[in-house]
Design an enzyme around this catalytic site. Structure first.
Site, PDB file in Angstrom:
ATOM      1  N   GLU A  31      43.182  54.591  28.065  1.00 24.90           N
ATOM      2  CA  GLU A  31      43.887  54.225  29.288  1.00 24.90           C
ATOM      3  C   GLU A  31      44.810  55.331  29.807  1.00 24.90           C
ATOM      4  OE1 GLU A  31      45.130  49.966  29.474  1.00 24.90           O
ATOM      5  OE2 GLU A  31      44.595  49.975  27.348  1.00 24.90           O
ATOM      6  N   SER A 167      43.679  46.873  30.411  1.00 23.45           N
ATOM      7  CA  SER A 167      42.871  47.366  31.532  1.00 23.45           C
ATOM      8  C   SER A 167      41.456  46.808  31.546  1.00 23.45           C
ATOM      9  CB  SER A 167      42.806  48.909  31.535  1.00 23.45           C
ATOM     10  OG  SER A 167      44.082  49.461  31.756  1.00 23.45           O
ATOM     11  N   TYR A 237      40.462  49.053  39.063  1.00 25.19           N
ATOM     12  CA  TYR A 237      40.989  50.357  39.451  1.00 25.19           C
ATOM     13  C   TYR A 237      40.180  51.077  40.530  1.00 25.19           C
ATOM     14  CZ  TYR A 237      43.897  49.459  35.443  1.00 25.19           C
ATOM     15  OH  TYR A 237      44.778  48.884  34.576  1.00 25.19           O
ATOM     16  N   ARG A 276      53.462  40.634  32.372  1.00 27.68           N
ATOM     17  CA  ARG A 276      52.486  40.039  33.287  1.00 27.68           C
ATOM     18  C   ARG A 276      51.493  39.231  32.477  1.00 27.68           C
ATOM     19  NH1 ARG A 276      48.791  43.774  34.639  1.00 27.68           N
ATOM     20  NH2 ARG A 276      47.162  42.558  33.610  1.00 27.68           N
ATOM     21  N   ASP A 278      48.069  36.974  32.396  1.00 25.20           N
ATOM     22  CA  ASP A 278      46.815  36.719  33.099  1.00 25.20           C
ATOM     23  C   ASP A 278      46.391  35.286  32.815  1.00 25.20           C
ATOM     24  OD1 ASP A 278      46.885  39.357  33.895  1.00 25.20           O
ATOM     25  OD2 ASP A 278      45.600  40.049  32.260  1.00 25.20           O
ATOM     26  N   GLU A 291      45.924  36.136  28.459  1.00 22.26           N
ATOM     27  CA  GLU A 291      46.601  37.171  27.673  1.00 22.26           C
ATOM     28  C   GLU A 291      47.854  37.607  28.409  1.00 22.26           C
ATOM     29  OE1 GLU A 291      44.553  41.312  28.468  1.00 22.26           O
ATOM     30  OE2 GLU A 291      42.997  39.768  28.215  1.00 22.26           O
ATOM     31  N   ASN A 293      50.622  41.034  29.104  1.00 24.07           N
ATOM     32  CA  ASN A 293      50.780  42.486  29.077  1.00 24.07           C
ATOM     33  C   ASN A 293      52.256  42.845  29.061  1.00 24.07           C
ATOM     34  OD1 ASN A 293      47.793  43.447  29.949  1.00 24.07           O
ATOM     35  ND2 ASN A 293      48.370  41.612  31.070  1.00 24.07           N
TER      36      ASN A 293
END
Length: 331
Positions: A31, A167, A237, A276, A278, A291, A293
């Protein structure tokens, strides 16, 4: 009047020094490019907010550099293991360097997706059923027999992803049983353990949380609509491949439940400053944790900045306030 009597007056009129921050970005993992993009965005926002910021990599020069020119606080824009598994934060703690974000112990827990799911489920949070499968088990017990049991238990479709990492690297939806072995092998390229999870069809949400000193607060949910139907690395991305709505196009009731879930996850896992989560909203309105982050993306296509803007805040102001809190607090 003596010189000593005039000294305090001269000091009181001097301008305060701007906050000096170091933004950590890069790292040596899959990443790296995403992290460099996040770090550049953070640096630009902080600079506009009047912070004296510089970008540094997490390499052998970091600790000597911080010793020579100490930062008031560090902002970790590193993704993947380097910035999210807790090891770097533990070293910063040893060095007495304040940083924005969750402590090392909480990061280790959040980094291990199956462990994090177990903890939040124990706290009453809904999360899809799953199994975590180490490569050794997959190999020693026979791939075919193990995968047959997984499909019998969880059904199809499935979501297959590395048990740690971010990611969406290696993550993929599997709708046909014959595609499962290849998906497993692909995931093992990113780590020794794979998380196989029951796929939940619904509205995907990114739920950002920030704590500016009054406790963790949920920002408006960001709805994610990938063109391909799966929010994988490419969809995340590549500008134009995913449509975002901030705030999300959900009912007030669902928005409230999503916000409550995000704050609960933040608290239960012992996270700090920002996170954050999800999640997926199923057709019945249930919000499912996927999950969390601890170092959310901050690129031009990332959801945390979208949530900050939807809340009516400036990203630079939020980041500088987080840094100021850490610069003036003791861990």
């Amino acid at each position: 009047m003596s010189d000593s009597a005039t000294a305090p007056a001269a000091e009181s009129t001097s301008a305060p020094h701007p906050l000096r921050a170091v933004v950590l970005a890069g790292g040596l993992n899959f990443e790296r490019e995403v992290s460099l993009s996040s770090g550049t965005q953070v640096w630009e926002e902080l600079t506009r907010a009047g912070v004296d910021a510089e970008i540094r990599d997490a390499d052998a020069e970091l600790l000597p550099g911080l010793a020579v020119a100490p930062a008031d606080a560090v902002f970790i824009a590193l993704h993947g293991a380097t910035g999210e598994d807790g090891a770097l934060r533990a070293v910063l703690d040893l060095a007495g360097v304040p940083y924005v974000g969750s402590p090392a112990s909480a990061c280790r827990l959040a980094w291990d997706k199956p462990a994090a799911k177990s903890v939040v489920r124990s706290a009453g949070v809904t999360t899809p059923d799953w199994v975590a499968l180490p490569h050794s088990t997959f190999r020693e017990l026979g791939a075919g027999a193990v995968l047959d049991l997984i499909v019998a238990r969880l059904g199809l479709p499935l979501m297959v992803k590395p048990a740690s990492g971010g990611s969406a690297l290696g993550a993929q939806k599997v709708a046909r049983v014959e595609d499962l072995p290849a998906a497993m092998v692909s995931c093992f390229a990113y780590g020794d353990t794979v998380l196989v999870e029951r796929f939940v069809d619904g509205v995907e949400l990114a739920l950002s949380v920030v704590d500016l000193g009054e406790g963790p607060q949920a920002l408006p949910a960001v709805e994610i609509v990938p063109e391909s139907g799966v929010f994988d690395y490419t969809a995340r991305y590549t500008p134009g491949l995913t449509e975002y709505h901030a705030p999300a196009r959900v009912t007030e009731d669902v928005a409230a439940k999503a916000a409550e879930l995000a704050v609960q996850v933040h608290r239960v896992l012992g996270l700090a400053d920002l996170s954050r989560t999800d999640a997926i909203v199923s057709p019945d309105g249930e919000v499912h944790f996927l999950e969390v982050n601890v170092s959310p993306g901050l690129t031009e296509t990332s959801m945390f900045p979208m949530a900050v803007e939807a809340a009516g805040h400036s990203l630079g102001d939020v980041l500088s306030r987080l840094l100021n809190r850490r610069a003036t607090s003791t861990r």
